[in-house]
Design a protein around this motif. Sequence first.
Motif, PDB file in Angstrom:
ATOM      1  N   ILE A 159      11.936  -4.507  41.757  1.00  0.00           N
ATOM      2  CA  ILE A 159      12.518  -5.548  41.258  1.00  0.00           C
ATOM      3  C   ILE A 159      11.295  -6.258  40.218  1.00  0.00           C
ATOM      4  O   ILE A 159      10.239  -6.214  40.571  1.00  0.00           O
ATOM      5  N   ALA A 160      11.643  -6.583  39.126  1.00  0.00           N
ATOM      6  CA  ALA A 160      10.971  -7.200  37.839  1.00  0.00           C
ATOM      7  C   ALA A 160      11.147  -8.594  37.771  1.00  0.00           C
ATOM      8  O   ALA A 160      12.513  -8.784  37.778  1.00  0.00           O
ATOM      9  N   ILE A 161      10.314  -9.504  37.850  1.00  0.00           N
ATOM     10  CA  ILE A 161      10.655 -11.031  37.588  1.00  0.00           C
ATOM     11  C   ILE A 161       9.869 -11.183  36.321  1.00  0.00           C
ATOM     12  O   ILE A 161       8.647 -11.144  36.301  1.00  0.00           O
ATOM     13  N   LEU A 162      10.720 -11.317  35.037  1.00  0.00           N
ATOM     14  CA  LEU A 162       9.910 -11.740  33.897  1.00  0.00           C
ATOM     15  C   LEU A 162      10.122 -13.442  33.808  1.00  0.00           C
ATOM     16  O   LEU A 162      11.240 -14.028  33.436  1.00  0.00           O
ATOM     17  N   GLY A 163       8.917 -13.773  33.934  1.00  0.00           N
ATOM     18  CA  GLY A 163       8.688 -15.167  33.871  1.00  0.00           C
ATOM     19  C   GLY A 163       8.022 -15.743  35.168  1.00  0.00           C
ATOM     20  O   GLY A 163       8.618 -15.673  36.209  1.00  0.00           O
ATOM     21  N   ALA A 164       7.006 -16.290  35.054  1.00  0.00           N
ATOM     22  CA  ALA A 164       6.036 -16.845  36.378  1.00  0.00           C
ATOM     23  C   ALA A 164       6.109 -18.371  36.382  1.00  0.00           C
ATOM     24  O   ALA A 164       5.014 -18.753  36.887  1.00  0.00           O
ATOM     25  N   GLY A 165       6.778 -18.916  35.990  1.00  0.00           N
ATOM     26  CA  GLY A 165       7.003 -20.276  36.091  1.00  0.00           C
ATOM     27  C   GLY A 165       7.535 -20.905  37.309  1.00  0.00           C
ATOM     28  O   GLY A 165       7.404 -20.122  38.282  1.00  0.00           O
ATOM     29  N   LEU A 170      15.670 -12.368  34.666  1.00  0.00           N
ATOM     30  CA  LEU A 170      15.049 -12.981  33.534  1.00  0.00           C
ATOM     31  C   LEU A 170      14.863 -14.478  33.825  1.00  0.00           C
ATOM     32  O   LEU A 170      15.900 -15.146  33.856  1.00  0.00           O
ATOM     33  N   VAL A 171      13.844 -15.305  34.055  1.00  0.00           N
ATOM     34  CA  VAL A 171      13.282 -16.260  34.695  1.00  0.00           C
ATOM     35  C   VAL A 171      12.677 -16.978  33.550  1.00  0.00           C
ATOM     36  O   VAL A 171      11.517 -17.472  33.875  1.00  0.00           O
ATOM     37  N   VAL A 172      13.255 -17.229  32.353  1.00  0.00           N
ATOM     38  CA  VAL A 172      12.560 -17.961  31.238  1.00  0.00           C
ATOM     39  C   VAL A 172      13.120 -18.944  30.630  1.00  0.00           C
ATOM     40  O   VAL A 172      14.669 -19.028  30.842  1.00  0.00           O
ATOM     41  N   LYS A 173      12.639 -19.831  29.572  1.00  0.00           N
ATOM     42  CA  LYS A 173      13.431 -20.616  29.093  1.00  0.00           C
ATOM     43  C   LYS A 173      14.769 -20.249  28.302  1.00  0.00           C
ATOM     44  O   LYS A 173      14.151 -18.851  27.563  1.00  0.00           O
ATOM     45  N   VAL A 223      14.908 -16.419  25.543  1.00  0.00           N
ATOM     46  CA  VAL A 223      15.733 -15.132  25.747  1.00  0.00           C
ATOM     47  C   VAL A 223      15.694 -14.173  24.755  1.00  0.00           C
ATOM     48  O   VAL A 223      15.624 -13.012  24.900  1.00  0.00           O
ATOM     49  N   PRO A 224      16.195 -14.690  23.538  1.00  0.00           N
ATOM     50  CA  PRO A 224      16.561 -13.706  22.600  1.00  0.00           C
ATOM     51  C   PRO A 224      15.307 -12.648  22.015  1.00  0.00           C
ATOM     52  O   PRO A 224      15.308 -11.470  22.211  1.00  0.00           O
ATOM     53  N   ALA A 225      14.101 -13.397  22.137  1.00  0.00           N
ATOM     54  CA  ALA A 225      12.767 -12.481  21.902  1.00  0.00           C
ATOM     55  C   ALA A 225      12.424 -11.548  23.058  1.00  0.00           C
ATOM     56  O   ALA A 225      12.241 -10.574  22.816  1.00  0.00           O
ATOM     57  N   LEU A 226      12.783 -12.129  24.294  1.00  0.00           N
ATOM     58  CA  LEU A 226      12.532 -11.193  25.299  1.00  0.00           C
ATOM     59  C   LEU A 226      13.393 -10.067  25.455  1.00  0.00           C
ATOM     60  O   LEU A 226      12.970  -8.866  25.705  1.00  0.00           O
ATOM     61  N   GLU A 279      24.549  -8.798  27.068  1.00  0.00           N
ATOM     62  CA  GLU A 279      25.028  -7.345  26.900  1.00  0.00           C
ATOM     63  C   GLU A 279      24.843  -6.964  25.439  1.00  0.00           C
ATOM     64  O   GLU A 279      24.428  -5.670  25.236  1.00  0.00           O
ATOM     65  N   SER A 280      25.080  -7.441  24.414  1.00  0.00           N
ATOM     66  CA  SER A 280      24.948  -7.280  23.045  1.00  0.00           C
ATOM     67  C   SER A 280      23.536  -7.071  22.823  1.00  0.00           C
ATOM     68  O   SER A 280      23.356  -6.247  21.813  1.00  0.00           O
ATOM     69  N   ALA A 281      22.479  -7.459  23.365  1.00  0.00           N
ATOM     70  CA  ALA A 281      21.072  -7.189  23.146  1.00  0.00           C
ATOM     71  C   ALA A 281      20.629  -5.925  23.975  1.00  0.00           C
ATOM     72  O   ALA A 281      19.638  -5.456  23.520  1.00  0.00           O
TER      73      ALA A 281
END
Length: 268
Positions: free
Chosen positions: A5-11, A67-70, A74-77, A104-106
């Motif tokens: 499991i990968a968690i992107l965003g450690a807020g 994906l646990v970011v603002k 998200v688009p840049a991530l 999905e499109s990204a």
Amino acid sequence: MTQRIAILGAGVMGETLLSAILRAGHSAADLVISEKRDERATELREAYGVTVTSNAEAVAGADVVLLVVKPQDVPALLDEIAESVRADATVVSLAAGITITTIESALPDGVAVVRAMPNTPALVGEGMFGISPGTSCSDDQLRVVVRLLESGGKVVVVDEAQQDAVTAVSGSGPAYVFYLAEAMIAGGVDAGLDETTARTLTAQTLVGAAKLLAESGETADELRRRVTSPNGTTHAAITTFDEHGVKDALIAGVAAAAARSAELSGPS
């Protein structure tokens, strides 16, 4: 079967999920976290014993990517991880207002996507997650996501078209409860209680009432009526609430939250 499991965003929410997943029995060796700040990365390694690395490296071997970011990040991530995410991975977005189509499109064709709306009680293991599967998400992948998020609370599966309603009821919902708590505490103080006692009475009353609603199998209306004796104290309060349009105001507030969520999501 062990899931990486990968968690992107450690807020706050990212760490909440990390902690909950570990409490649910997953090994720290199965988790990898992305965090750009060196000081924060060191803190997470020392506190949880997990690997902390870059976004692209985190997703490279992951079965599930959270994906646990603002929302604005998200688009840049997605651009950053698109070439690294596994074709059989499941990507779960907890970013409010970001549609499944956008994600999905990204990403490469066929990558499973799940959209999730959490709420803050996940901080104490009592969160509510409304999730919606994308076009490539299999039943098995969805079950994995449900089990994973259940480590932080309860999960319901809804059509994506209902996500604005989920946001309005449970995503924003804790604020409504806190708003009610503010009023109850203030009313208690006005009636002669000290603030600490009023807060204790209010908090436990809300906890108990919520548990009763969740576990009794009875409707909120039935439970309210059971407490409301004719011409009693509760009847006096409810009658006053009705005279001030409290229920109508709350219903209108939920509708306004759903409408705003739809505006922020944009066309799906």
